[in-house]
Motif scaffolding. Structure first.
Motif, PDB file in Angstrom:
ATOM      1  N   ILE A 175     -30.043  62.735  62.272  1.00 24.77           N
ATOM      2  CA  ILE A 175     -30.193  63.598  61.103  1.00 24.77           C
ATOM      3  C   ILE A 175     -29.185  63.164  60.048  1.00 24.77           C
ATOM      4  O   ILE A 175     -27.982  63.099  60.315  1.00 24.77           O
ATOM      5  CB  ILE A 175     -29.983  65.080  61.466  1.00 24.77           C
ATOM      6  CG1 ILE A 175     -31.045  65.539  62.476  1.00 24.77           C
ATOM      7  CG2 ILE A 175     -30.027  65.958  60.219  1.00 24.77           C
ATOM      8  CD1 ILE A 175     -30.845  66.958  62.963  1.00 24.77           C
ATOM      9  N   ILE A 176     -29.687  62.856  58.857  1.00 24.90           N
ATOM     10  CA  ILE A 176     -28.832  62.456  57.734  1.00 24.90           C
ATOM     11  C   ILE A 176     -28.939  63.529  56.669  1.00 24.90           C
ATOM     12  O   ILE A 176     -30.043  63.863  56.225  1.00 24.90           O
ATOM     13  CB  ILE A 176     -29.263  61.095  57.152  1.00 24.90           C
ATOM     14  CG1 ILE A 176     -29.272  60.024  58.245  1.00 24.90           C
ATOM     15  CG2 ILE A 176     -28.349  60.683  55.997  1.00 24.90           C
ATOM     16  CD1 ILE A 176     -29.973  58.746  57.826  1.00 24.90           C
ATOM     17  N   THR A 177     -27.808  64.086  56.261  1.00 26.69           N
ATOM     18  CA  THR A 177     -27.826  65.143  55.251  1.00 26.69           C
ATOM     19  C   THR A 177     -26.485  65.184  54.537  1.00 26.69           C
ATOM     20  O   THR A 177     -25.706  64.229  54.603  1.00 26.69           O
ATOM     21  CB  THR A 177     -28.179  66.508  55.892  1.00 26.69           C
ATOM     22  OG1 THR A 177     -28.411  67.473  54.877  1.00 26.69           O
ATOM     23  CG2 THR A 177     -27.082  66.972  56.823  1.00 26.69           C
ATOM     24  N   ALA A 178     -26.197  66.278  53.839  1.00 27.10           N
ATOM     25  CA  ALA A 178     -24.960  66.426  53.075  1.00 27.10           C
ATOM     26  C   ALA A 178     -24.575  67.891  53.020  1.00 27.10           C
ATOM     27  O   ALA A 178     -25.323  68.767  53.479  1.00 27.10           O
ATOM     28  CB  ALA A 178     -25.141  65.871  51.660  1.00 27.10           C
ATOM     29  N   ASP A 179     -23.404  68.159  52.459  1.00 27.27           N
ATOM     30  CA  ASP A 179     -22.983  69.545  52.274  1.00 27.27           C
ATOM     31  C   ASP A 179     -23.319  70.056  50.881  1.00 27.27           C
ATOM     32  O   ASP A 179     -23.601  71.239  50.690  1.00 27.27           O
ATOM     33  CB  ASP A 179     -21.485  69.705  52.564  1.00 27.27           C
ATOM     34  CG  ASP A 179     -20.624  68.726  51.765  1.00 27.27           C
ATOM     35  OD1 ASP A 179     -21.189  67.799  51.152  1.00 27.27           O
ATOM     36  OD2 ASP A 179     -19.396  68.879  51.775  1.00 27.27           O
ATOM     37  N   HIS A 180     -23.283  69.180  49.878  1.00 27.84           N
ATOM     38  CA  HIS A 180     -23.574  69.554  48.499  1.00 27.84           C
ATOM     39  C   HIS A 180     -23.751  68.276  47.691  1.00 27.84           C
ATOM     40  O   HIS A 180     -23.529  67.168  48.198  1.00 27.84           O
ATOM     41  CB  HIS A 180     -22.432  70.389  47.897  1.00 27.84           C
ATOM     42  CG  HIS A 180     -21.093  69.693  47.973  1.00 27.84           C
ATOM     43  ND1 HIS A 180     -20.746  68.644  47.146  1.00 27.84           N
ATOM     44  CD2 HIS A 180     -20.031  69.892  48.797  1.00 27.84           C
ATOM     45  CE1 HIS A 180     -19.538  68.230  47.444  1.00 27.84           C
ATOM     46  NE2 HIS A 180     -19.078  68.957  48.452  1.00 27.84           N
TER      47      HIS A 180
ATOM     48  N   THR B  91     -25.931  69.514  41.985  1.00 28.58           N
ATOM     49  CA  THR B  91     -25.022  69.973  43.042  1.00 28.58           C
ATOM     50  C   THR B  91     -25.763  70.690  44.159  1.00 28.58           C
ATOM     51  O   THR B  91     -25.308  70.716  45.297  1.00 28.58           O
ATOM     52  CB  THR B  91     -23.949  70.918  42.467  1.00 28.58           C
ATOM     53  OG1 THR B  91     -24.576  72.126  42.001  1.00 28.58           O
ATOM     54  CG2 THR B  91     -23.205  70.265  41.327  1.00 28.58           C
ATOM     55  N   LEU B  92     -26.921  71.282  43.824  1.00 24.29           N
ATOM     56  CA  LEU B  92     -27.680  72.050  44.811  1.00 24.29           C
ATOM     57  C   LEU B  92     -28.569  71.181  45.697  1.00 24.29           C
ATOM     58  O   LEU B  92     -28.688  71.431  46.902  1.00 24.29           O
ATOM     59  CB  LEU B  92     -28.551  73.091  44.109  1.00 24.29           C
ATOM     60  CG  LEU B  92     -27.920  74.436  43.768  1.00 24.29           C
ATOM     61  CD1 LEU B  92     -28.875  75.260  42.917  1.00 24.29           C
ATOM     62  CD2 LEU B  92     -27.552  75.194  45.030  1.00 24.29           C
ATOM     63  N   GLU B  93     -29.196  70.156  45.130  1.00 24.02           N
ATOM     64  CA  GLU B  93     -30.218  69.406  45.860  1.00 24.02           C
ATOM     65  C   GLU B  93     -29.604  68.269  46.667  1.00 24.02           C
ATOM     66  O   GLU B  93     -28.896  67.415  46.141  1.00 24.02           O
ATOM     67  CB  GLU B  93     -31.269  68.867  44.889  1.00 24.02           C
ATOM     68  CG  GLU B  93     -32.068  69.982  44.226  1.00 24.02           C
ATOM     69  CD  GLU B  93     -33.210  69.460  43.381  1.00 24.02           C
ATOM     70  OE1 GLU B  93     -33.368  68.218  43.275  1.00 24.02           O
ATOM     71  OE2 GLU B  93     -33.955  70.290  42.813  1.00 24.02           O
ATOM     72  N   ILE B  94     -29.908  68.271  47.966  1.00 25.88           N
ATOM     73  CA  ILE B  94     -29.389  67.270  48.896  1.00 25.88           C
ATOM     74  C   ILE B  94     -30.538  66.782  49.785  1.00 25.88           C
ATOM     75  O   ILE B  94     -31.550  67.471  49.933  1.00 25.88           O
ATOM     76  CB  ILE B  94     -28.254  67.842  49.776  1.00 25.88           C
ATOM     77  CG1 ILE B  94     -28.735  69.107  50.508  1.00 25.88           C
ATOM     78  CG2 ILE B  94     -27.017  68.137  48.929  1.00 25.88           C
ATOM     79  CD1 ILE B  94     -27.707  69.694  51.458  1.00 25.88           C
ATOM     80  N   PRO B  95     -30.393  65.599  50.383  1.00 28.16           N
ATOM     81  CA  PRO B  95     -31.453  65.112  51.275  1.00 28.16           C
ATOM     82  C   PRO B  95     -31.292  65.647  52.697  1.00 28.16           C
ATOM     83  O   PRO B  95     -30.190  65.965  53.141  1.00 28.16           O
ATOM     84  CB  PRO B  95     -31.234  63.589  51.244  1.00 28.16           C
ATOM     85  CG  PRO B  95     -29.765  63.431  51.013  1.00 28.16           C
ATOM     86  CD  PRO B  95     -29.350  64.589  50.149  1.00 28.16           C
ATOM     87  N   LEU B  96     -32.403  65.752  53.381  1.00 22.90           N
ATOM     88  CA  LEU B  96     -32.415  66.035  54.816  1.00 22.90           C
ATOM     89  C   LEU B  96     -33.413  65.078  55.452  1.00 22.90           C
ATOM     90  O   LEU B  96     -34.614  65.145  55.177  1.00 22.90           O
ATOM     91  CB  LEU B  96     -32.814  67.485  55.097  1.00 22.90           C
ATOM     92  CG  LEU B  96     -32.993  67.852  56.578  1.00 22.90           C
ATOM     93  CD1 LEU B  96     -31.715  67.600  57.369  1.00 22.90           C
ATOM     94  CD2 LEU B  96     -33.451  69.294  56.725  1.00 22.90           C
TER      95      LEU B  96
END
Length: 440
Positions: free
Chosen positions: A307-312, A327-332
């Motif tokens: 799983i690849i993602t971010a906090d912000h 700042t809101l949109e991140i990948p999952l």
């Protein structure tokens, strides 16, 4: 502000002197008075600025205060319902939630890149090439999701591991709160799963209670590494810290069989803060993380979900906190070798389809363990192809009962009359859940 008004006139004020005639009071007799007025004005401005900052900080903290205090948090639900299958611990003779068998997934590895906003998937060449390669694209799915508000690191990291929003888990700014709160790591511990992390001290504090001592032999701190074997501290850059975290992660995954492993590098966030989005330093930081992801993929087997993602995310000039789209949109991203996940569950990147509350809840489904008991998230339908069909109804039943108990406890803790809750679970003959809702 009166001293500011009279200072310019001191040099022009004159008086009569019997010996020398007229003289400038500002230049001679009032030399030190003039300096004192300037100094007092400077002190006043400093105190005024400090007081204003304190008022704003206190107001912001009050606005972001969590719904529950520490005593109320204890009363929130922790126990897994009796309907969940249980096993017996041969040492303590106590029971614990049994891990459901999923022949498709044995383990989950999470690589959450601090500050990785969504459009890095196109803005960075190495990232876009990885996503487009057949080895990755055919066996992965990607979503555009939202981080939680406020979009700061510690608040969203705790949301990532607890599946609860900041106003519930209590971390609403970049200060740590060390209360006990249910998380994916605690659920994994309860079900006797092997857990591991490669984190710096800020992130580590949120999961340290749910890790065995042997699973935390290295602690990376800001700009330094504490090596217990060398009994020394060596100062390093953020990029070097990420490299060391990656080496620890690779070594751990090669030498042991972990059910859940988590790492969170911070160099991308540091470069965005220092240089903004378009600077070559930031591009290099992102490319280095993609290189680590490629190395990680090379050692994972086809029973492990990455799983690849971010906090912000970050605004273009660098920085994050508010509701800006960047700042809101991140990948999952979910990836599993030889799974054909890309064809079974195509990417959804045009619009936002989920929130980071759903990540730990979905990890629970992949591992076959109960969801965190204060979870506000849901099991994402994009991972259905990775789930064992015989377990899906059990997982959704657990999620439904958890939400029902959580809602009932909210009313009790807040002193409200408990609601009448009607739960409903609908599914088709092939176990694809069509509807999941609470009524009250």
């Amino acid at each position: 502000f009166f001293p500011i008004l009279i200072v310019p006139f001191l040099d022009t004020m004159e008086t009569s002197d019997p010996e020398d005639g007229t003289i400038s009071i500002g230049k001679k007799n009032y030399f030190w008075i003039r300096r004192w007025i300037l100094l007092s004005n400077l002190v006043f401005l400093i105190l005024f600025t400090f007081a204003s900052y304190c008022i704003i900080a206190i107001a912001y903290q009050n606005l972001q205060e969590p719904i529950f205090n520490d005593n109320q948090l204890v009363a929130l639900p922790w126990n897994v319902d009796d309907q969940w299958p249980r096993s017996i611990d041969p040492v303590t003779n106590s029971t614990y939630p049994h891990r459901l068998v999923n022949e498709k997934v044995r383990s989950v590895v999470v690589y959450a890149v601090d500050g990785l906003r969504f459009d890095w998937t196109e803005r960075n060449t190495d990232f876009s090439q990885l996503l487009a390669s057949s080895e990755f694209h055919d066996h992965s799915t990607m979503l555009r999701i939202h981080a939680a508000l406020p979009t700061i690191s510690l608040a969203n990291y705790k949301t990532l591991v607890t599946a609860a929003p900041p106003e519930i888990h209590g971390v609403t700014y970049n200060l740590e709160r060390f209360d006990k709160f249910d998380s994916i790591f605690h659920r994994a511990q309860e079900s006797r799963l092997k857990r591991g992390v490669a984190l710096n001290s800020g992130w580590f504090s949120f999961v340290s209670n749910d890790l065995e001592p042997k699973e935390r032999s290295f602690v990376i701190t800001d700009n330094s590494i504490e090596d217990p074997k060398l009994n020394s501290v060596r100062h390093i850059t953020q990029a070097n810290e990420d490299y060391l975290l990656a080496q620890i992660m690779m070594k751990s995954l090669r030498n042991a069989s972990y059910d859940l492993y988590w790492s969170m590098p911070g160099d991308v966030d540091a470069m965005e803060h220092a240089h903004g989005i378009d600077d070559p330093h930031t591009q290099t930081a992102v490319s280095q993380k993609i290189g680590i992801i490629k190395d990680l993929i090379s050692i994972l087997d086809d029973k492990t979900v990455l799983i690849i993602t971010a906090d912000h995310g970050h605004v273009d000039v660098g920085g994050h906190l508010g509701q800006d789209q960047a700042t809101l949109e991140i990948p999952l991203i979910f990836f599993q070798k030889n799974s054909n996940l890309g064809t079974k569950s195509p990417a959804k990147t045009d619009t936002v389809t989920a929130i980071n509350l759903d990540i730990s809840t979905s990890i629970s489904a992949l591992l076959g363990i109960p969801v965190p008991r204060q979870s506000f998230g849901r099991i994402l339908p994009e991972i259905f192809p990775l789930l064992n069909e015989s377990n899906m109804i059990q997982m959704y039943r657990d999620q439904l009962l958890q939400k029902r108990n959580l809602l009932g406890n909210f009313h009790t803790v807040l002193g409200l009359n408990p609601p009448t809750i009607e739960t409903q679970l609908e599914y088709s003959n092939n176990f694809q859940v069509e509807n999941f809702r609470l009524k009250f």
